[in-house]
Design a protein around this motif. Structure first.
Motif, PDB file in Angstrom:
ATOM      1  N   ALA A 121     -38.953 107.412  58.580  1.00  0.00           N
ATOM      2  CA  ALA A 121     -39.820 107.952  57.536  1.00  0.00           C
ATOM      3  C   ALA A 121     -40.265 106.843  56.594  1.00  0.00           C
ATOM      4  O   ALA A 121     -41.454 106.784  56.183  1.00  0.00           O
ATOM      5  N   LEU A 122     -39.349 105.939  56.225  1.00  0.00           N
ATOM      6  CA  LEU A 122     -39.722 104.827  55.345  1.00  0.00           C
ATOM      7  C   LEU A 122     -40.735 103.913  56.030  1.00  0.00           C
ATOM      8  O   LEU A 122     -41.687 103.430  55.391  1.00  0.00           O
ATOM      9  N   ALA A 123     -40.550 103.680  57.337  1.00  0.00           N
ATOM     10  CA  ALA A 123     -41.499 102.816  58.062  1.00  0.00           C
ATOM     11  C   ALA A 123     -42.894 103.418  58.025  1.00  0.00           C
ATOM     12  O   ALA A 123     -43.900 102.697  57.894  1.00  0.00           O
ATOM     13  N   GLY A 124     -42.971 104.755  58.143  1.00  0.00           N
ATOM     14  CA  GLY A 124     -44.288 105.396  58.074  1.00  0.00           C
ATOM     15  C   GLY A 124     -44.887 105.318  56.688  1.00  0.00           C
ATOM     16  O   GLY A 124     -46.092 105.065  56.531  1.00  0.00           O
ATOM     17  N   LEU A 125     -44.042 105.541  55.659  1.00  0.00           N
ATOM     18  CA  LEU A 125     -44.548 105.490  54.281  1.00  0.00           C
ATOM     19  C   LEU A 125     -44.989 104.079  53.909  1.00  0.00           C
ATOM     20  O   LEU A 125     -45.906 103.899  53.079  1.00  0.00           O
ATOM     21  N   ALA A 126     -44.346 103.073  54.503  1.00  0.00           N
ATOM     22  CA  ALA A 126     -44.703 101.688  54.168  1.00  0.00           C
ATOM     23  C   ALA A 126     -46.121 101.350  54.599  1.00  0.00           C
ATOM     24  O   ALA A 126     -46.744 100.422  54.048  1.00  0.00           O
ATOM     25  N   GLN A 127     -46.670 102.090  55.555  1.00  0.00           N
ATOM     26  CA  GLN A 127     -48.021 101.805  56.036  1.00  0.00           C
ATOM     27  C   GLN A 127     -49.093 102.277  55.067  1.00  0.00           C
ATOM     28  O   GLN A 127     -50.266 101.939  55.203  1.00  0.00           O
ATOM     29  N   THR A 128     -48.691 103.056  54.070  1.00  0.00           N
ATOM     30  CA  THR A 128     -49.668 103.592  53.116  1.00  0.00           C
ATOM     31  C   THR A 128     -50.021 102.605  52.024  1.00  0.00           C
ATOM     32  O   THR A 128     -50.958 102.838  51.254  1.00  0.00           O
ATOM     33  N   GLY A 129     -49.254 101.526  51.888  1.00  0.00           N
ATOM     34  CA  GLY A 129     -49.484 100.573  50.824  1.00  0.00           C
ATOM     35  C   GLY A 129     -48.901 101.010  49.503  1.00  0.00           C
ATOM     36  O   GLY A 129     -49.170 100.389  48.470  1.00  0.00           O
ATOM     37  N   ALA A 130     -48.111 102.081  49.495  1.00  0.00           N
ATOM     38  CA  ALA A 130     -47.520 102.595  48.261  1.00  0.00           C
ATOM     39  C   ALA A 130     -46.461 101.650  47.736  1.00  0.00           C
ATOM     40  O   ALA A 130     -45.910 100.813  48.460  1.00  0.00           O
ATOM     41  N   SER A 131     -46.108 101.826  46.452  1.00  0.00           N
ATOM     42  CA  SER A 131     -45.080 101.007  45.832  1.00  0.00           C
ATOM     43  C   SER A 131     -43.702 101.472  46.280  1.00  0.00           C
ATOM     44  O   SER A 131     -43.541 102.544  46.871  1.00  0.00           O
ATOM     45  N   ALA A 132     -42.703 100.666  45.944  1.00  0.00           N
ATOM     46  CA  ALA A 132     -41.322 101.014  46.322  1.00  0.00           C
ATOM     47  C   ALA A 132     -40.896 102.314  45.660  1.00  0.00           C
ATOM     48  O   ALA A 132     -40.236 103.166  46.278  1.00  0.00           O
ATOM     49  N   GLY A 133     -41.267 102.519  44.383  1.00  0.00           N
ATOM     50  CA  GLY A 133     -40.896 103.743  43.682  1.00  0.00           C
ATOM     51  C   GLY A 133     -41.542 104.963  44.311  1.00  0.00           C
ATOM     52  O   GLY A 133     -40.913 106.024  44.440  1.00  0.00           O
ATOM     53  N   GLU A 134     -42.821 104.842  44.667  1.00  0.00           N
ATOM     54  CA  GLU A 134     -43.512 105.977  45.286  1.00  0.00           C
ATOM     55  C   GLU A 134     -42.895 106.337  46.645  1.00  0.00           C
ATOM     56  O   GLU A 134     -42.700 107.515  46.964  1.00  0.00           O
ATOM     57  N   MET A 135     -42.612 105.328  47.454  1.00  0.00           N
ATOM     58  CA  MET A 135     -42.001 105.600  48.761  1.00  0.00           C
ATOM     59  C   MET A 135     -40.635 106.277  48.595  1.00  0.00           C
ATOM     60  O   MET A 135     -40.292 107.216  49.330  1.00  0.00           O
ATOM     61  N   THR A 136     -39.840 105.826  47.622  1.00  0.00           N
ATOM     62  CA  THR A 136     -38.535 106.431  47.398  1.00  0.00           C
ATOM     63  C   THR A 136     -38.677 107.879  46.927  1.00  0.00           C
ATOM     64  O   THR A 136     -37.908 108.761  47.342  1.00  0.00           O
ATOM     65  N   THR A 137     -39.683 108.130  46.079  1.00  0.00           N
ATOM     66  CA  THR A 137     -39.917 109.498  45.598  1.00  0.00           C
ATOM     67  C   THR A 137     -40.275 110.424  46.757  1.00  0.00           C
ATOM     68  O   THR A 137     -39.757 111.543  46.868  1.00  0.00           O
ATOM     69  N   TRP A 138     -41.194 109.965  47.607  1.00  0.00           N
ATOM     70  CA  TRP A 138     -41.597 110.797  48.747  1.00  0.00           C
ATOM     71  C   TRP A 138     -40.418 111.030  49.723  1.00  0.00           C
ATOM     72  O   TRP A 138     -40.249 112.131  50.250  1.00  0.00           O
ATOM     73  N   LEU A 139     -39.635 109.993  49.954  1.00  0.00           N
ATOM     74  CA  LEU A 139     -38.508 110.135  50.862  1.00  0.00           C
ATOM     75  C   LEU A 139     -37.462 111.097  50.297  1.00  0.00           C
ATOM     76  O   LEU A 139     -36.834 111.865  51.028  1.00  0.00           O
TER      77      LEU A 139
END
Length: 602
Positions: free
Chosen positions: A445-463
């Motif tokens: 899931a993190l690998a997929g979110l990383a492709q969005t260009g989002a920040s670390a905080g945003e990726m952690t929030t979504w996860l």
């Protein structure tokens, strides 16, 4: 028929060479029972035929002289010859079989031939005619216990004087009842106790008694001899028993051990045909071969046969032996049984345990193979791409158990399409394949979110929202961040220990004021991103809590110890640093797996 020098009468041995052999071994119960019945009937018919065709004993001159001119039948029965007055006469007016005119004199003389303790009693009555005791008129020399005097030495004594324990044990009352009712006493067990010379003695005795013509004959034997007790104990300990079948009379005698094995009434032992009814259908040929061999006069070896006893399958080893007569034919069958059911149960349980152990071993091996494959897929190998960005990276997975391939700990360090480097480390709660599955879900899931260009905080929030929305999911910790072109780390934290930064000889945790809760704990929580500039030569160490947690210690002590370890080894490369930490990890006691990710700015 002939008489030997010892006076025994025996039949001449027959010629068995022409007798037909036993039929083929049957394979069903009905045929086996029919075979047994035919063989027994044939045996009885043959014995009767031989008796009828043998010369009569009465016609033998030798026997006629030895019996004093009386026939065998009248000699055995004691009755008069045809034409002779009952009792006979010896010429002086006294019956020849009643010396001295006493009708009991013949019994007195015959007591010595009785192989058990025996005595002749006469009643003693009071003024009212009630029987209060007996007088011992005669007795033999057989002692039923070592401490009991033989009846012959007590002739003339009152019974209560000779046997003072008779009243308390109920024996006297039982003998009085025999005398007054006329009904014989058959097998009364008496726990006879007596005090002799200041010591108490006890013996279980079995009494028989019958009254006739104003007197009473009693006999008694030990209820259980020492040999019988030892035999019973041996049968019980060895789970053994024996049975004897008299084929001529049909009498059957079983030991207590055999009754225990087949759970039968001690008064109702099974015949051979009834024994056949208990054998399992598939075991009939085996039992048939054993019985037919014994009936043929052979002594087969131990044979293992299964029987069904009250719904339970019991495995027995049977040993058969024919009991042959003087004519060479077996007139009896003797079987010894050894119950192997407890051993078979133990073997079955052991086999089941081994099977379950093997199943668990295979399952563990399969999990190891799966985990090993997943480890190769999920724990990345570092390529030259990171070196081109000026970063040297080393990583390691540290299992708490030597045979563990992978658990819930994971890391990620890879170059993204926009040129940044994704850095992450996490720990999914739990062990085994379940933890591996959750780890894989979060990592992918993190690998997929990383492709969005989002920040670390945003990726952690979504996860975090992903984990909270899964009712079967458990909590997890994670650090995620990016290292950009200027070597600035922008990171977010979800309940994970903060990374350590080694700069020269100094080591300190990264500031963690923005640290958020564990993943899956608080839905809707917004995680923050914090920047940390990295200098050339800096070494950033990310780790899971398994590295710093030790049994009986607070986690802060483990982080302090890891910091001292890094500061004491300045200038070491990421690979050398990881190796030093691994060596320390293996020397101490840990309950959890761990991951290490060391990143150095070149």
């Amino acid at each position: 028929m002939r008489q030997g020098g010892d006076g025994l009468v025996s039949f001449p041995l027959p010629d068995l060479s022409g007798l037909p052999g036993l039929p083929d071994v049957p394979d069903d119960v009905g045929s086996l029972k029919a075979l047994i019945d035919r063989e027994i009937a044939a045996l009885r018919a043959d014995v009767r035929r031989r008796m009828e065709t043998s010369p009569a004993l009465a016609s033998s001159p030798a026997h006629a002289s030895s019996l004093g001119g009386r026939s065998l039948e009248t000699f055995i029965s004691g009755g008069p010859e045809p034409g002779e007055a009952p009792g006979g006469d010896d010429g002086d007016g006294r019956p020849c079989d009643m010396p001295g005119g006493d009708p009991w004199a013949g019994l007195y003389a015959g007591l010595s031939a009785i192989p058990v303790s025996a005595a002749l009693l006469a009643p003693v009555q009071d003024e009212t005619g009630e029987i209060t005791d007996f007088v011992i008129r005669a007795g033999n020399h057989v002692r039923s216990a070592e401490w009991l005097e033989a009846p012959a030495g007590q002739v003339g004594k009152r019974f209560l004087e000779a046997r003072p324990g008779a009243a308390a044990s109920g024996l006297l009352a039982a003998l009085i009842a025999v005398f007054t009712s006329g009904r014989a006493l058959r097998g009364l067990t008496v726990d006879y106790t007596e005090e002799r010379h200041g010591r108490l003695h006890r013996a279980p005795l079995l009494y028989y008694a019958a009254a006739c013509d104003g007197q009473m004959l009693i006999t008694w034997v030990p209820a259980r001899s020492r040999t019988e007790i030892l035999t019973l104990d041996a049968q019980h300990i060895a789970s053994m028993g024996w049975g004897h079948w008299d084929l001529l009379s049909g009498a059957v005698d079983w030991s207590e051990g055999l009754h225990r094995i087949f759970r039968t009434d001690p008064q109702m032992p099974w015949s051979l045909t009834e024994l056949c009814d208990a054998v399992l259908p598939g075991e009939v040929p085996v039992l048939a071969e054993l019985i037919t061999s014994v009936l043929a006069g052979e002594e087969p070896s131990w044979t293992r046969i299964r029987f069904r006893v009250f719904g339970e399958v019991r495995t027995l080893d049977l040993l058969g032996r024919p009991v042959a007569g003087t004519d060479g034919r077996p007139w009896g069958v003797h079987l010894v049984a050894r119950d192997l059911t407890p051993q078979m149960r133990s073997r079955r349980r052991l086999a089941e345990t081994r099977h379950e152990t093997e199943r668990l071993r295979q399952q563990a091996a399969a999990e190891q193979r799966v985990a090993s494959v997943m480890r190769e897929a999920l724990l990345p190998k570092h390529t030259a791409e990171l070196a081109e960005l000026g970063l040297t990276v080393a990583a390691a997975y540290l299992p708490a158990e030597a045979d563990a391939a992978v658990g819930g700990d994971w890391y990620k360090c890879r170059r993204l399409p926009d040129g940044r480097v994704l850095v992450a480390i996490g720990d999914a709660v739990g062990h085994g394949l379940d933890a591996v599955a959750r780890m894989a879900q979060q990592r992918h899931a993190l690998a997929g979110l990383a492709q969005t260009g989002a920040s670390a905080g945003e990726m952690t929030t979504w996860l975090n929202e992903l984990v909270c929305s899964d009712p079967s999911a458990m909590t997890a910790t994670m650090i995620t961040g990016h290292i950009d072109h200027d070597h600035v780390l922008r990171w977010a934290c979800a309940g994970h220990p903060p990374p350590l930064l080694r700069r020269g000889n100094e080591v300190a945790p990264l500031p963690s004021e923005h640290l958020g809760p564990l993943l899956g704990l608080m839905p809707g929580y917004a995680y923050e991103t914090a920047p940390v500039p990295l200098h050339r030569g800096d070494l950033l160490l990310l780790y899971t809590d398994g590295v710093v947690e030790r049994r009986g210690e607070d986690i802060t002590e483990g982080i302090t110890s890891l910091s001292r370890h890094l500061s004491g080894n300045p200038g070491l490369s990421p690979g050398e640093t990881v190796e030093r930490v691994i060596a320390d990890y293996r020397r101490t006691v840990h309950d959890d797996d761990a991951c290490l990710l060391a990143i150095q700015v070149d």
